[in-house]
Design a protein around this motif. Sequence first.
Motif, short mmCIF file in Angstrom:
data_model
loop_
_atom_site.label_atom_id
_atom_site.label_comp_id
_atom_site.label_asym_id
_atom_site.label_seq_id
_atom_site.Cartn_x
_atom_site.Cartn_y
_atom_site.Cartn_z
N THR A 77 84.25 67.88 35.24
CA THR A 77 84.12 68.77 34.09
C THR A 77 84.60 70.15 34.54
O THR A 77 84.16 70.66 35.58
CB THR A 77 82.65 68.87 33.63
N ILE A 78 85.51 70.71 33.74
CA ILE A 78 86.07 72.01 34.09
C ILE A 78 85.84 72.98 32.93
O ILE A 78 86.19 72.68 31.79
CB ILE A 78 87.58 71.91 34.38
N ASN A 79 85.26 74.12 33.26
CA ASN A 79 85.07 75.19 32.28
C ASN A 79 85.90 76.39 32.71
O ASN A 79 85.96 76.73 33.89
CB ASN A 79 83.59 75.60 32.21
N TRP A 80 86.51 77.00 31.73
CA TRP A 80 87.35 78.19 31.98
C TRP A 80 86.82 79.30 31.10
O TRP A 80 86.96 79.26 29.89
CB TRP A 80 88.80 77.87 31.63
N TYR A 81 86.22 80.29 31.72
CA TYR A 81 85.65 81.43 31.00
C TYR A 81 86.65 82.58 31.06
O TYR A 81 87.20 82.87 32.13
CB TYR A 81 84.33 81.85 31.63
N TYR A 82 86.89 83.22 29.93
CA TYR A 82 87.85 84.33 29.90
C TYR A 82 87.34 85.38 28.92
O TYR A 82 86.62 85.05 27.96
CB TYR A 82 89.24 83.83 29.50
N PRO A 83 87.71 86.64 29.17
CA PRO A 83 87.31 87.69 28.22
C PRO A 83 87.92 87.41 26.85
O PRO A 83 89.11 87.06 26.75
CB PRO A 83 87.89 88.97 28.83
N ALA A 84 87.13 87.54 25.81
CA ALA A 84 87.58 87.20 24.46
C ALA A 84 88.84 87.95 24.05
O ALA A 84 89.65 87.43 23.27
CB ALA A 84 86.46 87.47 23.46
N HIS A 85 89.05 89.14 24.58
CA HIS A 85 90.22 89.94 24.22
C HIS A 85 91.46 89.59 25.03
O HIS A 85 92.54 90.09 24.77
CB HIS A 85 89.90 91.43 24.40
N LEU B 249 94.80 85.15 29.73
CA LEU B 249 93.97 84.26 30.56
C LEU B 249 93.70 82.93 29.85
O LEU B 249 93.66 81.88 30.49
CB LEU B 249 92.66 84.93 30.94
N ARG B 250 93.52 82.98 28.54
CA ARG B 250 93.35 81.73 27.79
C ARG B 250 94.62 80.90 27.86
O ARG B 250 94.58 79.69 28.09
CB ARG B 250 92.99 82.01 26.33
N MET C 183 96.28 73.03 31.58
CA MET C 183 95.97 71.76 30.92
C MET C 183 97.24 70.94 30.73
O MET C 183 97.25 69.73 30.96
CB MET C 183 95.29 71.99 29.56
N ILE C 184 98.30 71.61 30.31
CA ILE C 184 99.58 70.92 30.11
C ILE C 184 100.11 70.38 31.44
O ILE C 184 100.55 69.24 31.53
CB ILE C 184 100.61 71.87 29.45
N ASP C 185 100.02 71.20 32.48
CA ASP C 185 100.55 70.82 33.79
C ASP C 185 99.78 69.66 34.42
O ASP C 185 100.36 68.89 35.19
CB ASP C 185 100.51 72.01 34.75
N THR C 186 98.48 69.56 34.14
CA THR C 186 97.65 68.59 34.85
C THR C 186 97.11 67.45 33.98
O THR C 186 96.55 66.50 34.50
CB THR C 186 96.43 69.29 35.49
N ASN C 187 97.21 67.60 32.67
CA ASN C 187 96.61 66.64 31.73
C ASN C 187 95.09 66.59 31.84
O ASN C 187 94.47 65.61 31.39
CB ASN C 187 97.18 65.22 31.91
N LEU C 188 94.49 67.62 32.42
CA LEU C 188 93.04 67.70 32.49
C LEU C 188 92.50 68.34 31.22
O LEU C 188 93.16 69.17 30.60
CB LEU C 188 92.61 68.56 33.68
N THR C 189 91.30 67.97 30.86
CA THR C 189 90.59 68.68 29.79
C THR C 189 89.89 69.86 30.42
O THR C 189 89.08 69.70 31.34
CB THR C 189 89.55 67.76 29.12
N ILE C 190 90.22 71.04 29.95
CA ILE C 190 89.57 72.27 30.42
C ILE C 190 88.88 72.88 29.21
O ILE C 190 89.54 73.19 28.21
CB ILE C 190 90.59 73.25 31.04
N HIS C 191 87.58 73.03 29.30
CA HIS C 191 86.80 73.60 28.21
C HIS C 191 86.93 75.12 28.26
O HIS C 191 86.57 75.74 29.26
CB HIS C 191 85.34 73.18 28.32
N LEU C 192 87.46 75.69 27.18
CA LEU C 192 87.71 77.13 27.12
C LEU C 192 86.51 77.83 26.49
O LEU C 192 86.00 77.39 25.45
CB LEU C 192 88.96 77.41 26.29
N HIS C 193 86.09 78.93 27.12
CA HIS C 193 84.94 79.69 26.65
C HIS C 193 85.29 81.17 26.62
O HIS C 193 85.44 81.79 27.68
CB HIS C 193 83.73 79.49 27.56
N ALA C 194 85.43 81.74 25.44
CA ALA C 194 85.64 83.18 25.31
C ALA C 194 84.29 83.87 25.50
O ALA C 194 83.30 83.46 24.89
CB ALA C 194 86.23 83.51 23.95
N VAL C 195 84.25 84.86 26.37
CA VAL C 195 82.98 85.56 26.61
C VAL C 195 83.14 87.05 26.36
O VAL C 195 84.21 87.57 26.34
CB VAL C 195 82.46 85.34 28.05
#
Length: 131
Positions: free
Chosen positions: A99-107, A111-112, A119-131
């Motif tokens: 499980t991979i989570n990617w937290y990035y500043p909402a603005h 980074l998003r 995700m495109i390069d690896t075919n992994l699901t990365i859960h994006l979280h704007a904080v």
Amino acid sequence: MESRNLQPLSIQGEKGTFYVPHVHFDAESGHCLIEGESYLENTWAFFGTLLDWLKAYAQTQKPILFDFKLSYFNTSSSKGILQLLEFLQSYEEDGGEVTINWYYPAHDEDLREEAEDFMIDTNLTIHLHAV
């Protein structure tokens, strides 16, 4: 391999001429955290250490929860991150739970978009979280 034989990996973040992200990889829970800014003097040695730990942990065949909380990273760090993700991809393909989570500043759309590119390069699901 038992996870109790593997020591946690902790690297204290530093800011100076170069920026070292804070790292904490927990061998008991499989929780891996990298946060802060990454502008390293020796990128390959730094990410090599993280990759070596992940390879040792993968011997346990336990789930991995990886949280990326990076606010900045340079191009060479991006390549190191991609190496980590490629390893996680192979671990998942071999039946490991990732499980991979990617937290990035909402603005910060850049980074998003970096995570979307990973995700495109690896075919992994990365859960994006704007904080």
